[in-house]
Design an enzyme around this catalytic site. Structure first.
Site, PDB file in Angstrom:
ATOM      1  N   TYR A   1      -0.247  -7.534  33.782  1.00  0.00           N
ATOM      2  CA  TYR A   1       0.414  -7.611  35.223  1.00  0.00           C
ATOM      3  C   TYR A   1       1.829  -6.636  35.095  1.00  0.00           C
ATOM      4  O   TYR A   1       2.553  -6.921  36.094  1.00  0.00           O
ATOM      5  CB  TYR A   1       0.504  -8.833  35.822  1.00  0.00           C
ATOM      6  CG  TYR A   1       1.481  -9.618  34.802  1.00  0.00           C
ATOM      7  CD1 TYR A   1       2.797  -9.934  35.237  1.00  0.00           C
ATOM      8  CD2 TYR A   1       1.039 -10.560  33.970  1.00  0.00           C
ATOM      9  CE1 TYR A   1       3.596 -10.707  34.431  1.00  0.00           C
ATOM     10  CE2 TYR A   1       1.876 -11.065  33.123  1.00  0.00           C
ATOM     11  CZ  TYR A   1       3.322 -11.298  33.460  1.00  0.00           C
ATOM     12  OH  TYR A   1       4.069 -12.228  32.639  1.00  0.00           O
ATOM     13  N   GLY A   2       1.966  -6.169  33.970  1.00  0.00           N
ATOM     14  CA  GLY A   2       3.436  -5.523  33.880  1.00  0.00           C
ATOM     15  C   GLY A   2       3.356  -4.695  32.673  1.00  0.00           C
ATOM     16  O   GLY A   2       2.568  -4.843  31.905  1.00  0.00           O
TER      17      GLY A   2
ATOM     18  N   PHE B   1      -3.737  -6.783  37.001  1.00  0.00           N
ATOM     19  CA  PHE B   1      -3.558  -7.811  37.988  1.00  0.00           C
ATOM     20  C   PHE B   1      -2.254  -7.072  38.936  1.00  0.00           C
ATOM     21  O   PHE B   1      -1.218  -7.017  38.306  1.00  0.00           O
ATOM     22  CB  PHE B   1      -3.493  -9.219  37.656  1.00  0.00           C
ATOM     23  CG  PHE B   1      -3.243 -10.091  38.765  1.00  0.00           C
ATOM     24  CD1 PHE B   1      -4.457 -10.500  39.150  1.00  0.00           C
ATOM     25  CD2 PHE B   1      -2.138 -10.355  39.501  1.00  0.00           C
ATOM     26  CE1 PHE B   1      -4.205 -11.636  40.286  1.00  0.00           C
ATOM     27  CE2 PHE B   1      -1.956 -11.144  40.403  1.00  0.00           C
ATOM     28  CZ  PHE B   1      -3.116 -11.891  41.027  1.00  0.00           C
TER      29      PHE B   1
ATOM     30  N   TYR C   1       6.003   1.941  40.360  1.00  0.00           N
ATOM     31  CA  TYR C   1       5.434   0.861  41.073  1.00  0.00           C
ATOM     32  C   TYR C   1       4.216   1.168  41.652  1.00  0.00           C
ATOM     33  O   TYR C   1       4.321   2.672  41.738  1.00  0.00           O
ATOM     34  CB  TYR C   1       6.226  -0.193  41.679  1.00  0.00           C
ATOM     35  CG  TYR C   1       5.726  -1.456  42.056  1.00  0.00           C
ATOM     36  CD1 TYR C   1       5.452  -2.289  40.879  1.00  0.00           C
ATOM     37  CD2 TYR C   1       5.418  -1.770  43.419  1.00  0.00           C
ATOM     38  CE1 TYR C   1       5.051  -3.547  41.382  1.00  0.00           C
ATOM     39  CE2 TYR C   1       4.984  -2.889  43.427  1.00  0.00           C
ATOM     40  CZ  TYR C   1       4.970  -3.934  42.609  1.00  0.00           C
ATOM     41  OH  TYR C   1       4.257  -5.055  42.818  1.00  0.00           O
TER      42      TYR C   1
ATOM     43  N   ARG D   1      10.936 -12.997  21.967  1.00  0.00           N
ATOM     44  CA  ARG D   1      11.348 -12.122  20.588  1.00  0.00           C
ATOM     45  C   ARG D   1      12.673 -12.594  19.971  1.00  0.00           C
ATOM     46  O   ARG D   1      13.402 -12.260  18.936  1.00  0.00           O
ATOM     47  CB  ARG D   1      11.946 -10.514  21.232  1.00  0.00           C
ATOM     48  CG  ARG D   1      10.625 -10.002  21.673  1.00  0.00           C
ATOM     49  CD  ARG D   1      11.035  -8.324  21.749  1.00  0.00           C
ATOM     50  NE  ARG D   1      12.014  -8.455  22.841  1.00  0.00           N
ATOM     51  CZ  ARG D   1      12.761  -7.177  23.266  1.00  0.00           C
ATOM     52  NH1 ARG D   1      12.460  -6.248  22.523  1.00  0.00           N
ATOM     53  NH2 ARG D   1      13.233  -7.305  24.278  1.00  0.00           N
TER      54      ARG D   1
END
Length: 323
Positions: A235-236, A260, A52, A170
């Protein structure tokens, strides 16, 4: 007091443990919060793995947000003990934690702990990203991994604003729920060609913005779904793989691709914008206009079971830790 800690970084289920520690004392500008509930978010899992933007100072507590009662206020803090607040900071998975007074959001009595515990990370990120996207009513916004708690928040917010949404999944087990929340169109990336379906849905125009949490192949394909002048906000990185970007598309469609991170957004915008977002979030959650479902609750001693459940496929709600 009991708190969750880790001494090395790695897989959360292997390294997290509940331990006894002395009660912390708040310093200037800080408060001590008696924690009532705290969610397990993807950012928490990434933090424990040292993946992170904020690096853990070992040994470290875990959990970035929660709801609790102000137990003691440090020097220069006007918030009164006994106030129930949403808070953010490292170490929320604990009986007591220290938070900076600027991170506190007083919550109305009518808001349940289960909702107030989720007040900050997902709702603020959703409001901020929809704002940053620039997508207007009637235009198309696409989000990957739309069955997540964050995805559901964005779907509901876009419905309120009249923004049309395309979500990728998915598996199809959550399709009816996502449609009920307001998702306009669903694409199953395991059985459908993402770019072809988006062209079909949008009449060849493409979407104005993509909010991507996956990275890897999914993000690479999602770039192809952007229309002229489109924007992708990443963002991930759930896949833990970097996407491959088609530079030709970026040039000839004049695309923008950028990251972001809520922490930086909070630092960047002015206090008026932050207050407006907070008021909107609280108003919509308190009124029930936006739902934040909870699937299961665990104690601090059950932290291993809790993080394992949080990473389970097919969840329909958030996992909470309650001291």
């Amino acid at each position: 007091m009991k708190t969750v800690e880790f001494e090395i970084t790695g897989k959360p289920a292997e390294i997290l443990r509940a331990v006894e520690r002395p009660l912390p004392e708040p310093g200037p500008g800080e408060v001590r919060v008696k924690v009532l509930a705290s969610p397990i978010n993807p950012s928490d899992i990434m933090f424990v793995q040292n993946l992170y933007g904020i690096r853990p100072q070992l040994p470290s507590g875990a959990g970035f947000e929660g709801v609790g009662i102000v137990d003691k206020a440090g020097e220069g803090v006007s918030v009164q003990p006994g106030t129930r607040v949403g808070f953010s900071g490292v170490g929320a998975w604990s009986e007591y934690t220290i938070a900076h007074h600027r991170s506190l959001i007083p919550v109305p009595d009518t808001m349940p702990d289960e909702v107030a515990a989720q007040l900050f990370v997902n709702p603020f990120t959703a409001f901020a990203m929809v704002q940053e996207s620039g997508v207007q009513a009637g235009q198309w916004l696409m989000l990957t991994a739309c069955g997540s708690a964050f995805g559901k928040m964005v779907i509901q917010l876009c419905k309120q604003k009249g923004i049309q949404t395309i979500g990728t999944v998915r598996r199809d087990d959550l399709n009816e729920e996502l449609k009920a929340l307001g998702l306009t169109e669903i694409i199953n990336t395991e059985t459908e060609n993402m770019a072809a379906r988006v062209r079909e849905i949008t009449g060849g125009a493409g979407v104005s913005c993509v909010l991507d949490a996956v990275g890897g192949h999914t993000a690479s394909e999602a770039v192809k779904c952007l229309g002229k002048g489109g924007v992708m906000l990443i963002y991930g990185l759930l896949s833990l793989q970097d996407p491959t970007i088609n530079v030709g598309l970026m040039i000839f469609r004049e695309l923008t691709i950028r990251g972001f991170w809520l922490t930086d957004w909070m630092r960047r915008v002015d206090s008026k914008t932050r207050q407006e977002v907070a008021q909107n979030v609280i108003s919509m959650l308190a009124s029930g206009q936006i739902q934040l479902p909870v699937e299961a609750t665990y104690s601090l001693d059950q932290i291993v079971e809790a993080v394992e459940h949080s990473e389970r496929h097919g969840r329909w709600g958030k996992i909470l830790v309650k001291p």
